[in-house]
Design a protein around this motif. Sequence first.
Motif, PDB file in Angstrom:
ATOM      1  N   GLU A   1     -41.756 -17.582 -34.032  1.00 43.23           N
ATOM      2  CA  GLU A   1     -41.707 -16.602 -35.163  1.00 43.23           C
ATOM      3  C   GLU A   1     -40.151 -15.603 -33.761  1.00 43.23           C
ATOM      4  N   ALA A   2     -40.723 -15.744 -32.255  1.00 40.78           N
ATOM      5  CA  ALA A   2     -40.007 -15.234 -31.161  1.00 40.78           C
ATOM      6  C   ALA A   2     -38.656 -16.123 -31.178  1.00 40.78           C
ATOM      7  N   SER A   3     -39.073 -17.469 -31.600  1.00 35.52           N
ATOM      8  CA  SER A   3     -38.014 -18.618 -31.615  1.00 35.52           C
ATOM      9  C   SER A   3     -37.455 -18.717 -33.217  1.00 35.52           C
ATOM     10  N   ALA A   4     -37.474 -17.943 -33.648  1.00 35.81           N
ATOM     11  CA  ALA A   4     -36.769 -17.998 -35.001  1.00 35.81           C
ATOM     12  C   ALA A   4     -36.614 -16.664 -35.673  1.00 35.81           C
ATOM     13  N   PRO A   5     -36.344 -15.722 -35.542  1.00 34.23           N
ATOM     14  CA  PRO A   5     -35.745 -14.533 -36.751  1.00 34.23           C
ATOM     15  C   PRO A   5     -35.063 -14.728 -37.654  1.00 34.23           C
ATOM     16  N   GLY A   6     -36.291 -13.687 -38.412  1.00 36.16           N
ATOM     17  CA  GLY A   6     -35.697 -13.841 -40.250  1.00 36.16           C
ATOM     18  C   GLY A   6     -35.793 -14.750 -40.672  1.00 36.16           C
ATOM     19  N   VAL A   7     -37.378 -15.419 -40.153  1.00 33.30           N
ATOM     20  CA  VAL A   7     -37.663 -17.290 -40.570  1.00 33.30           C
ATOM     21  C   VAL A   7     -38.813 -16.678 -41.231  1.00 33.30           C
ATOM     22  N   LEU A   8     -39.735 -17.118 -41.955  1.00 30.12           N
ATOM     23  CA  LEU A   8     -40.774 -16.959 -42.112  1.00 30.12           C
ATOM     24  C   LEU A   8     -41.966 -18.021 -41.181  1.00 30.12           C
TER      25      LEU A   8
END
Length: 388
Positions: free
Chosen positions: A195-202
């Motif tokens: 999640e920290a590497s994928a902002p705005g992504v589920l």
Amino acid sequence: MSAQPDPSDSAFLSPSSSLPGESPDPHPLARYGWDAGRDAEFAPHAAKGLVPGRVTRVDRGLCDVLVPAADEAGTVAVRADTSLVTPRDPMRIVCTGDWAAVDPAGEQPIVRARLPRRTAFVRSGSSKRSDAQVLAANVDHAVIAVSLAVELDLARVERFLALAWESGAQPLVALTKSDLVPDAAGVAHLVADTEASAPGVLVLPVSATTGDGIDALAAAVGTGTTVLLGQSGAGKSTLANALVGEDVQRVQATRDTDAKGRHTTTTRTMLPLPGGGVLIDTPGLRGVGLFDADTGVAQVFAEIESLAEECRFHDCGHGVEPGCAVRDAVENGTLAQRRLESFRKLQRENQWIAARTDARLRAEIRRDWKQKQATGRHMMERKRGKHM
């Protein structure tokens, strides 16, 4: 080979066929994504006697296309010739997910035209060439399958995400084989890192073996068209079978020596989902080179783009320039050094691809690089002067 209907017995329907005074029935291709906008785009082709279809699989010079059948609520799969719409530009070649205008006359249907693409998942060609390859078209969701059976490679996740954002689709990360992680705390830690590497992504941990997370994933992709992406061994075919609810894709076990997968899916195939929508399963990707993905890279590294607005210079390279807010964030621990390095790598790669296709841009990059080198030398000389 799929049976080919005889056009003379009305096996094909026009895009809108209903009796006067009656409400039109849903279009036979509605569950595959056909809508009023496609009706308008197709009108000139309908006037020529062509019928609409969605490409579900492509081979050399041929493709499988779903077209309206005699049953107003149904479709039929036909094998169509694509030789008339095979330009030299690889970006314009018919691919899985395309909408096509099909000529049903003759012994074999022929694709006469391709409708405009709303989204396209594009990567650079193999061997670091500067050409492009369209993996799937008209996609609403891009599920990036990442196996937890091996060490989590966040840089690769970021690369896939950049391509997904650039395509126009909404990305989603599925951390597959979560049952192989020893405990729930370990799974939660891996989810948090992703999640920290994928902002705005589920980010969803899933296991096709236990069924954990499958319902949540199915709900997230229950409408529209979804493309399933990832490396060999990520469990894409197993995940596709779980989403479809039956064994429609062949699967193989990963190698015991290195946990790497074997190529099971060899072509891009479209599969209907029981809850609505369709799924495009793709072969495992050894390489996922960027292609004109400035927007996608910026979306993946949104926090760096935000920090860059506070830099003293608007064209800061986040290296030796004074007043760099990005470098300051790394030094005070609010931005991971790994994130900055990954951002720089993807930026360089994207610029390299662009420069290969644009000589003028290549010259501009060279001039900019020389200017930054000169600035860096000047700053170092000033720093040395202060300490003398």
